[in-house]
Write a protein that holds these residues in place. Structure first.
Motif, PDB file in Angstrom:
ATOM      1  N   HIS A   5     -29.112  66.309  -5.687  1.00  0.00           N
ATOM      2  CA  HIS A   5     -28.069  65.658  -4.899  1.00  0.00           C
ATOM      3  C   HIS A   5     -26.775  66.420  -5.193  1.00  0.00           C
ATOM      4  O   HIS A   5     -26.234  66.299  -6.291  1.00  0.00           O
ATOM      5  CB  HIS A   5     -27.890  64.193  -5.316  1.00  0.00           C
ATOM      6  CG  HIS A   5     -29.059  63.325  -5.010  1.00  0.00           C
ATOM      7  ND1 HIS A   5     -30.101  63.157  -5.892  1.00  0.00           N
ATOM      8  CD2 HIS A   5     -29.357  62.583  -3.929  1.00  0.00           C
ATOM      9  CE1 HIS A   5     -30.989  62.332  -5.364  1.00  0.00           C
ATOM     10  NE2 HIS A   5     -30.565  61.978  -4.171  1.00  0.00           N
ATOM     11  N   PRO A   6     -26.295  67.219  -4.246  1.00  0.00           N
ATOM     12  CA  PRO A   6     -25.080  67.981  -4.530  1.00  0.00           C
ATOM     13  C   PRO A   6     -23.874  67.070  -4.737  1.00  0.00           C
ATOM     14  O   PRO A   6     -23.786  65.998  -4.117  1.00  0.00           O
ATOM     15  CB  PRO A   6     -24.905  68.860  -3.289  1.00  0.00           C
ATOM     16  CG  PRO A   6     -25.650  68.170  -2.213  1.00  0.00           C
ATOM     17  CD  PRO A   6     -26.771  67.432  -2.886  1.00  0.00           C
ATOM     18  N   ASP A   7     -22.972  67.482  -5.610  1.00  0.00           N
ATOM     19  CA  ASP A   7     -21.714  66.762  -5.763  1.00  0.00           C
ATOM     20  C   ASP A   7     -20.978  66.809  -4.432  1.00  0.00           C
ATOM     21  O   ASP A   7     -21.159  67.735  -3.633  1.00  0.00           O
ATOM     22  CB  ASP A   7     -20.848  67.415  -6.847  1.00  0.00           C
ATOM     23  CG  ASP A   7     -21.457  67.283  -8.227  1.00  0.00           C
ATOM     24  OD1 ASP A   7     -22.229  66.329  -8.468  1.00  0.00           O
ATOM     25  OD2 ASP A   7     -21.157  68.153  -9.065  1.00  0.00           O
ATOM     26  N   ARG A   8     -20.126  65.818  -4.214  1.00  0.00           N
ATOM     27  CA  ARG A   8     -19.397  65.728  -2.949  1.00  0.00           C
ATOM     28  C   ARG A   8     -18.721  67.038  -2.584  1.00  0.00           C
ATOM     29  O   ARG A   8     -18.823  67.498  -1.446  1.00  0.00           O
ATOM     30  CB  ARG A   8     -18.353  64.610  -3.029  1.00  0.00           C
ATOM     31  CG  ARG A   8     -17.493  64.530  -1.767  1.00  0.00           C
ATOM     32  CD  ARG A   8     -16.361  63.566  -1.903  1.00  0.00           C
ATOM     33  NE  ARG A   8     -16.855  62.200  -1.826  1.00  0.00           N
ATOM     34  CZ  ARG A   8     -16.060  61.139  -1.762  1.00  0.00           C
ATOM     35  NH1 ARG A   8     -14.750  61.276  -1.795  1.00  0.00           N
ATOM     36  NH2 ARG A   8     -16.578  59.934  -1.692  1.00  0.00           N
ATOM     37  N   ASP A   9     -18.041  67.661  -3.532  1.00  0.00           N
ATOM     38  CA  ASP A   9     -17.295  68.877  -3.214  1.00  0.00           C
ATOM     39  C   ASP A   9     -18.178  70.101  -3.009  1.00  0.00           C
ATOM     40  O   ASP A   9     -17.698  71.172  -2.637  1.00  0.00           O
ATOM     41  CB  ASP A   9     -16.239  69.161  -4.277  1.00  0.00           C
ATOM     42  CG  ASP A   9     -16.815  69.406  -5.656  1.00  0.00           C
ATOM     43  OD1 ASP A   9     -17.983  69.041  -5.913  1.00  0.00           O
ATOM     44  OD2 ASP A   9     -16.094  69.961  -6.500  1.00  0.00           O
ATOM     45  N   ARG A  10     -19.474  69.959  -3.212  1.00  0.00           N
ATOM     46  CA  ARG A  10     -20.417  71.073  -2.999  1.00  0.00           C
ATOM     47  C   ARG A  10     -21.269  70.883  -1.738  1.00  0.00           C
ATOM     48  O   ARG A  10     -22.148  71.701  -1.465  1.00  0.00           O
ATOM     49  CB  ARG A  10     -21.310  71.232  -4.217  1.00  0.00           C
ATOM     50  CG  ARG A  10     -20.516  71.611  -5.448  1.00  0.00           C
ATOM     51  CD  ARG A  10     -21.353  72.413  -6.377  1.00  0.00           C
ATOM     52  NE  ARG A  10     -20.589  72.826  -7.536  1.00  0.00           N
ATOM     53  CZ  ARG A  10     -20.126  74.045  -7.709  1.00  0.00           C
ATOM     54  NH1 ARG A  10     -20.325  74.963  -6.807  1.00  0.00           N
ATOM     55  NH2 ARG A  10     -19.465  74.352  -8.809  1.00  0.00           N
ATOM     56  N   ILE A  11     -21.022  69.812  -0.996  1.00  0.00           N
ATOM     57  CA  ILE A  11     -21.741  69.615   0.266  1.00  0.00           C
ATOM     58  C   ILE A  11     -21.182  70.612   1.278  1.00  0.00           C
ATOM     59  O   ILE A  11     -19.975  70.668   1.506  1.00  0.00           O
ATOM     60  CB  ILE A  11     -21.588  68.168   0.778  1.00  0.00           C
ATOM     61  CG1 ILE A  11     -22.205  67.180  -0.222  1.00  0.00           C
ATOM     62  CG2 ILE A  11     -22.235  68.012   2.152  1.00  0.00           C
ATOM     63  CD1 ILE A  11     -21.951  65.719   0.123  1.00  0.00           C
ATOM     64  N   LYS A  12     -22.069  71.401   1.867  1.00  0.00           N
ATOM     65  CA  LYS A  12     -21.649  72.449   2.810  1.00  0.00           C
ATOM     66  C   LYS A  12     -21.945  72.017   4.247  1.00  0.00           C
ATOM     67  O   LYS A  12     -23.030  71.509   4.544  1.00  0.00           O
ATOM     68  CB  LYS A  12     -22.381  73.753   2.504  1.00  0.00           C
ATOM     69  CG  LYS A  12     -22.040  74.324   1.158  1.00  0.00           C
ATOM     70  CD  LYS A  12     -22.770  75.630   0.928  1.00  0.00           C
ATOM     71  CE  LYS A  12     -22.390  76.214  -0.417  1.00  0.00           C
ATOM     72  NZ  LYS A  12     -23.072  77.493  -0.645  1.00  0.00           N
ATOM     73  N   LEU A  13     -20.989  72.277   5.112  1.00  0.00           N
ATOM     74  CA  LEU A  13     -21.115  71.905   6.517  1.00  0.00           C
ATOM     75  C   LEU A  13     -22.364  72.504   7.147  1.00  0.00           C
ATOM     76  O   LEU A  13     -23.093  71.824   7.872  1.00  0.00           O
ATOM     77  CB  LEU A  13     -19.864  72.324   7.298  1.00  0.00           C
ATOM     78  CG  LEU A  13     -19.864  71.976   8.785  1.00  0.00           C
ATOM     79  CD1 LEU A  13     -19.989  70.472   8.988  1.00  0.00           C
ATOM     80  CD2 LEU A  13     -18.616  72.514   9.447  1.00  0.00           C
ATOM     81  N   GLU A  14     -22.647  73.783   6.860  1.00  0.00           N
ATOM     82  CA  GLU A  14     -23.803  74.419   7.493  1.00  0.00           C
ATOM     83  C   GLU A  14     -25.116  73.746   7.075  1.00  0.00           C
ATOM     84  O   GLU A  14     -26.050  73.632   7.875  1.00  0.00           O
ATOM     85  CB  GLU A  14     -23.845  75.925   7.219  1.00  0.00           C
ATOM     86  CG  GLU A  14     -23.901  76.312   5.760  1.00  0.00           C
ATOM     87  CD  GLU A  14     -22.549  76.510   5.096  1.00  0.00           C
ATOM     88  OE1 GLU A  14     -22.516  77.229   4.081  1.00  0.00           O
ATOM     89  OE2 GLU A  14     -21.532  75.960   5.554  1.00  0.00           O
ATOM     90  N   ASN A  15     -25.202  73.259   5.843  1.00  0.00           N
ATOM     91  CA  ASN A  15     -26.411  72.560   5.397  1.00  0.00           C
ATOM     92  C   ASN A  15     -26.537  71.198   6.060  1.00  0.00           C
ATOM     93  O   ASN A  15     -27.630  70.784   6.447  1.00  0.00           O
ATOM     94  CB  ASN A  15     -26.418  72.412   3.874  1.00  0.00           C
ATOM     95  CG  ASN A  15     -26.507  73.740   3.170  1.00  0.00           C
ATOM     96  OD1 ASN A  15     -26.894  74.744   3.752  1.00  0.00           O
ATOM     97  ND2 ASN A  15     -26.127  73.762   1.907  1.00  0.00           N
ATOM     98  N   VAL A  16     -25.418  70.502   6.191  1.00  0.00           N
ATOM     99  CA  VAL A  16     -25.426  69.194   6.852  1.00  0.00           C
ATOM    100  C   VAL A  16     -25.832  69.343   8.310  1.00  0.00           C
ATOM    101  O   VAL A  16     -26.681  68.596   8.815  1.00  0.00           O
ATOM    102  CB  VAL A  16     -24.052  68.499   6.727  1.00  0.00           C
ATOM    103  CG1 VAL A  16     -23.993  67.235   7.575  1.00  0.00           C
ATOM    104  CG2 VAL A  16     -23.745  68.180   5.269  1.00  0.00           C
ATOM    105  N   LEU A  17     -25.246  70.308   8.999  1.00  0.00           N
ATOM    106  CA  LEU A  17     -25.567  70.506  10.415  1.00  0.00           C
ATOM    107  C   LEU A  17     -27.024  70.932  10.606  1.00  0.00           C
ATOM    108  O   LEU A  17     -27.678  70.482  11.553  1.00  0.00           O
ATOM    109  CB  LEU A  17     -24.621  71.528  11.035  1.00  0.00           C
ATOM    110  CG  LEU A  17     -23.166  71.088  11.148  1.00  0.00           C
ATOM    111  CD1 LEU A  17     -22.299  72.226  11.672  1.00  0.00           C
ATOM    112  CD2 LEU A  17     -23.029  69.845  12.017  1.00  0.00           C
ATOM    113  N   THR A  18     -27.527  71.751   9.711  1.00  0.00           N
ATOM    114  CA  THR A  18     -28.939  72.143   9.777  1.00  0.00           C
ATOM    115  C   THR A  18     -29.827  70.914   9.590  1.00  0.00           C
ATOM    116  O   THR A  18     -30.790  70.713  10.329  1.00  0.00           O
ATOM    117  CB  THR A  18     -29.269  73.206   8.713  1.00  0.00           C
ATOM    118  OG1 THR A  18     -28.497  74.374   8.999  1.00  0.00           O
ATOM    119  CG2 THR A  18     -30.741  73.553   8.706  1.00  0.00           C
ATOM    120  N   ALA A  19     -29.495  70.090   8.619  1.00  0.00           N
ATOM    121  CA  ALA A  19     -30.285  68.878   8.362  1.00  0.00           C
ATOM    122  C   ALA A  19     -30.242  67.933   9.555  1.00  0.00           C
ATOM    123  O   ALA A  19     -31.261  67.368   9.945  1.00  0.00           O
ATOM    124  CB  ALA A  19     -29.775  68.169   7.107  1.00  0.00           C
TER     125      ALA A  19
END
Length: 111
Positions: A5-19
């Motif tokens: 579970h990445p820390d909040r500040d390590r969540i990347k937009l490209e990973n979220v959009l891919t998911a």
């Protein structure tokens, strides 16, 4: 918690959009958007294989979209709305609003 579970500040937009770009994972987010924790087995149709579900949970979890935690023999899922809203304000609302415009794209996976 389990897995990565990445820390909040390590969540990347490209990973979220891919998911969120996969209709099955988008269906998960739509269910979890109602709030609270949901047992993994109740979030999507029971016709989907366990290995497929496990893959999708991992993608969502590793991208920082969901929390997944063990509870007895099951796992509970919840949406990381606060973290996602803090990192990318309005993204979830925009995605969920877009889901409403084409419900057939995700309704096939509803429980």
């Amino acid at each position: 918690m389990i897995g990565h579970h990445p820390d909040r500040d390590r969540i990347k937009l490209e990973n979220v959009l891919t998911a969120l770009g996969n209709p099955m994972r988008l269906a998960v987010v739509r269910v979890l958007a109602d709030g609270g924790e949901h047992p993994c087995g109740t979030v999507l149709s029971k016709e989907i294989s366990k290995s497929t579900l496990t893959h999708h949970w991992r993608v969502l979890r590793d991208a920082g979209v969901i929390w997944q935690r063990p509870s007895g023999r099951a796992h509970l899922l919840s949406l990381r709305r606060d973290d996602l809203d803090a990192r990318f304000p309005g993204l979830l609302d925009a995605v969920l609003h877009g889901v409403g415009s084409d419900p057939d794209a995700v309704d096939q996976y509803a429980p």
